[in-house]
Scaffold this active site. Sequence first.
Site, PDB file in Angstrom:
ATOM      1  N   ASP B 379     -59.680 -37.517 -42.465  1.00  0.00           N
ATOM      2  CA  ASP B 379     -59.280 -36.124 -42.039  1.00  0.00           C
ATOM      3  C   ASP B 379     -59.848 -35.013 -42.894  1.00  0.00           C
ATOM      4  O   ASP B 379     -59.598 -35.290 -44.104  1.00  0.00           O
ATOM      5  CB  ASP B 379     -57.788 -36.152 -42.066  1.00  0.00           C
ATOM      6  CG  ASP B 379     -57.279 -34.877 -41.375  1.00  0.00           C
ATOM      7  OD1 ASP B 379     -57.555 -34.840 -40.105  1.00  0.00           O
ATOM      8  OD2 ASP B 379     -56.689 -33.841 -42.104  1.00  0.00           O
ATOM      9  N   GLU B 408     -64.405 -36.989 -40.091  1.00  0.00           N
ATOM     10  CA  GLU B 408     -63.877 -35.900 -39.350  1.00  0.00           C
ATOM     11  C   GLU B 408     -64.395 -34.587 -39.954  1.00  0.00           C
ATOM     12  O   GLU B 408     -63.440 -34.226 -40.462  1.00  0.00           O
ATOM     13  CB  GLU B 408     -62.378 -36.126 -38.952  1.00  0.00           C
ATOM     14  CG  GLU B 408     -62.111 -35.152 -38.030  1.00  0.00           C
ATOM     15  CD  GLU B 408     -61.130 -33.807 -38.556  1.00  0.00           C
ATOM     16  OE1 GLU B 408     -61.245 -33.653 -39.898  1.00  0.00           O
ATOM     17  OE2 GLU B 408     -60.606 -33.043 -37.602  1.00  0.00           O
TER      18      GLU B 408
END
Lengths: 660, 660
Positions: B379, B408
């Site tokens: 993330d 990401e």
Amino acid sequence: MEIEGRKRVVIENVKPEIDCGLFPIKRAVGEKVVVEADIFADGHDSVSARLLYKKGNDEVWSEVPMIFIENDRWRGEFRVQEIGDYYYTVEGWVDHFKTWQKDIKKKFEAGQDIGVDVLIGIGYIEGALKRAKGDDKKRLMHIISSLKNSSPEEVPLIAFSNELVELMDKYPDRSLSTRYEKKLRVVVDRERALFSAWYERFPRSCSSQPGRHGTFKDCEGILPEIARMGFDVLYLPPIHPIGKTNRKGKNNSPVAQPDDVGSPWAIGSEEGGHKSVHPQLGTIEDFVSLVNKAKEYNIEIALDLAFQCSPDHPYVREHPEWFRWRPDGTVQYAENPPKKYEDVLPLNFETENWRELWEELKSIVVFWIEKGVRIFRVDNPHTKPFRFWKWLIEEIKRDYPDVIFLSEAFTRPKVMYHLAKAGFTQSYTYFTWRNTKREFIEYLTELTQTEVREYFRPNFWPNTPDILPEHLQFGGRPAFMMRLVLAATLSSNYGIYGPVFELCVSEALPGKEEYLNSEKYEIRYWDWDQPGNLKDFIARVNRIRRENPALQTTWNLKFFEVDNEYILFYGKVNEDLSNIILVVVNLDPHHTQSGWVRVPVSELGIEPNQPYLVHDLLSEDKYIWQGEYNYVELNPHVIPARIFRVRKRLRKETDFDYFM
Amino acid sequence: MEIEGRKRVVIENVKPEIDCGLFPIKRAVGEKVVVEADIFADGHDSVSARLLYKKGNDEVWSEVPMIFIENDRWRGEFRVQEIGDYYYTVEGWVDHFKTWQKDIKKKFEAGQDIGVDVLIGIGYIEGALKRAKGDDKKRLMHIISSLKNSSPEEVPLIAFSNELVELMDKYPDRSLSTRYEKKLRVVVDRERALFSAWYERFPRSCSSQPGRHGTFKDCEGILPEIARMGFDVLYLPPIHPIGKTNRKGKNNSPVAQPDDVGSPWAIGSEEGGHKSVHPQLGTIEDFVSLVNKAKEYNIEIALDLAFQCSPDHPYVREHPEWFRWRPDGTVQYAENPPKKYEDVLPLNFETENWRELWEELKSIVVFWIEKGVRIFRVDNPHTKPFRFWKWLIEEIKRDYPDVIFLSEAFTRPKVMYHLAKAGFTQSYTYFTWRNTKREFIEYLTELTQTEVREYFRPNFWPNTPDILPEHLQFGGRPAFMMRLVLAATLSSNYGIYGPVFELCVSEALPGKEEYLNSEKYEIRYWDWDQPGNLKDFIARVNRIRRENPALQTTWNLKFFEVDNEYILFYGKVNEDLSNIILVVVNLDPHHTQSGWVRVPVSELGIEPNQPYLVHDLLSEDKYIWQGEYNYVELNPHVIPARIFRVRKRLRKETDFDYFM
């Protein structure tokens, strides 16, 4: 973990950088070095970056700020002012103060409470206070106290005040800055490396009296006319004793007649080698006199470095280990089967005594440097190891940074480019064989708009003793004029081989690009003032080059549109747009060609509705043009080109005097 | 002079080489590494070159010959067979034997005497004889004696004989060869790094009974259907305890209601942090059971690595030095002014205790690896230092080379690319926002035809919990089908966030790309079998991917012409052309579009006058096409795309059965 994990800035894709920094870029004194890099950090913090540069072995770096362009690309620039080596690198850091400025503005505008943020900002300023000196300490303390006592509305004003910005920029927190891992090198040459006009001539053909071997004294005699034509380098093919064994006859005949003089590139005889001069040319003292006399005309003498030997060269006897010997005990002559060059022995660079060979070759260069020569045209550099050239040029330039080496290599593109990377100051090019509009645009774009330009300085030659190109064989006088204008305006360095060029000599060996009765193998006598000669035209072109700074560099070349495939249209401007040159050349030496050129008026700072004067410096014709599209017509039998100087109108009046 | 001056070969412009070798290239097991380099020497001597490669710390290099292409460019290739690091480099040398071969042929053809040349050649062969082993010695001696006794006519035949060429190639004289100065690294991943289909789902919304918090057991229950749809990675958003302080309410409301469940990315509470699981999902043992159960379906569980903390995370208490503290004594929450993310505290990577922080974060990854996880979706990696990722991924892959990290990061292009260089196995892309034909062609060309492909492995996501793109909001079911086909066939790695994708959920917060009633902030219950769902369609697309090797890589993508701006036409083929896929996609979700596609028949090995069958694997429709131009028509309300498998005719008969 040996690394410093808190360095958050990345610096990559630094340009210019040749082969990961293995090779330096080149500049001439006064030129700019524009450096770009991708610089970024994680997160949304602001970044600051500086370009660092220094001369030679200076301890301390100078710094200029780098400016954000777009897409994480940053740019900075500096100007090189002295001959020798410069270095540059890049440094970047997360700038918490700048982040704070940006954030506090957004928070204030969103009506958020910024009380704690002010305290955070004061913390950054107190950090700068610790680094500050003298009066700046007081100024920072004053700002801190203003911030402490300010209302929320005042905070952004103080945060962005010129004084605070200036002080924080002066004392940034660079404790966790990232320095690019490489120091990149710039080799700075003198101006003539960038802007020069060469004239090549066989001294033995310079005699003022037919039937006599030319001498260095004769060369002195032609200096005034070479100077009048506007050349500043006089390049002489080899001036050394010429071998007798396997000497070539006229037109490269394998058997010489008793009176044949041989090729000057078959260097060495019992009269000496690379450190001697051919007795019929004069003495070393005569040569030095020529060098000095030339200087009076602002002309430099360039010598030919042809590292090869005739079979009679003293080296063959003194250093047989520098040559290849065949199983039958004979020495290996130069060959590119089935072609044989039996008057020339290549040096064997794979000899175990390569160190001694290298040192001896270096001593040849130093010998001539000590006689006053600072420019060398290197013959066939692509047949000697690249490592040798890199070493030789670095050795020489360490002691004599003003020396210029021109690489004579018409070989594969990557070989030519590698020689330039290895250190050659200037390089021969494929210009000699480019003919069509598309060929010019493609090749010049490669030379001037790609990374190549950082290390490869072109020198354009319309002809050489080895090459009488087809277009000159068949295009007549207009072709010679056209090629001269192209060479002299496309490239800031160019040269011609005379007097055959200015006399428009076009007779070749049938089906070849070799001159008929080439001066390489015999002495020729010329009537330099023969009708139709181009000396005045050349003088004019060279004067235009000297008077227009836009023509004194090559990178600024831009091609523009014209609706005729036989017309090439291009321009050059100097940095401040005070000198704008537009050139149109008719590439067809036979027919008048005309067309509509598209002048990029907005790039040139001309208003679309304002007329402007274009002054053809070749013909002295003047035209008033307006807007982008304008008409040109070029009759090759008059002058196949126009070199327009653009004069913008200073006042509303249309009188020509009001154009600058 | 420390250098070896006799090394005459230059090796430069080696590709692939990322940032001067600072970063490795990436490959999956079984893929090829094609290496090119400029290799040349001075003079006219022949050059030989080899590509050297080895696995990990092997002592010995394997070698393959490099082949001359053109313009001094050479090429060689090898295939990586095992997970882990490989290295490659290049070596080249002046090959006197090859030069001799070439020259003796020319001399013989020119009728020159080659007596001495034969002796020179024998010298080279005698050199090889010294290096030769075993029987080869005898073979070389035999050739030498043949040469000694041969007539001039026989010499070229012997010089070019297969036996001599083979033996000289086996024992070349490489004493003065040039080895490229860098060892370039390849990180070899397992096949799923290159070919994977991801399915993302919130486990807490997986309950089989409305009103109940989903559990890992519930996740086990949906595995069969995920497997039936053809996915092989099930990616779960964070599964850890969720903080209560500043917990977000539904639709990211700043104030949570008592029954609000909070964002799973606000990691950590008194129930634990990154090494704990949310109690309502189950236990660590339940999670391990899910991992193992998934394996039975050939599905891997991917976890989310979100290196951030809720204010309640145990780290805040145990390691306050890993966070930023404000002058008022409060802790700094995440913000991008004026936006505030008060339920999340960023880690302070500029802490003096960064070493301990890095080690702790590494221990989180190792913890889950030991539970059986080998795939991590990371993330917001762009908000942590690049150096940290480079270190972390190298540390992990040293011990667990089969681990896959998906980055990401939807940030600036250079930041995304740098994360990939730093080590991420796969990366999110801008595919999510590319809509027009021109955008697709430009972006995919950048990803598949430039150096980017060497280190950046795209993973295409039509939607994510953070992004419901506009085209899905307004394009209806056809848009979902179109985006699925694009993602699944343009890129060999792709993923969807379900079940909202297959249920064609399109309600967004007004004017935003955020899902209305996003699962990020609340538990949702779904009727997975709702009419109109795309599960069967997805299953078919994934089956087509599995059955067609051409779709299992991304580099082989090529775009072809079609005379309609709303139709995208592209193809993929495998190495031996045995699997040819052509895809046409209607980019207009509203109207039927038709056009003439131009099939590159010659590239595909199809004769211009031979018909070929195109079998649409989505609809099972079949067409017989011929030549380049063929007609397609795509009704988005039926299927907005066709995935043709091309079947070439094997026999003259026109019966379909005769197409392979």
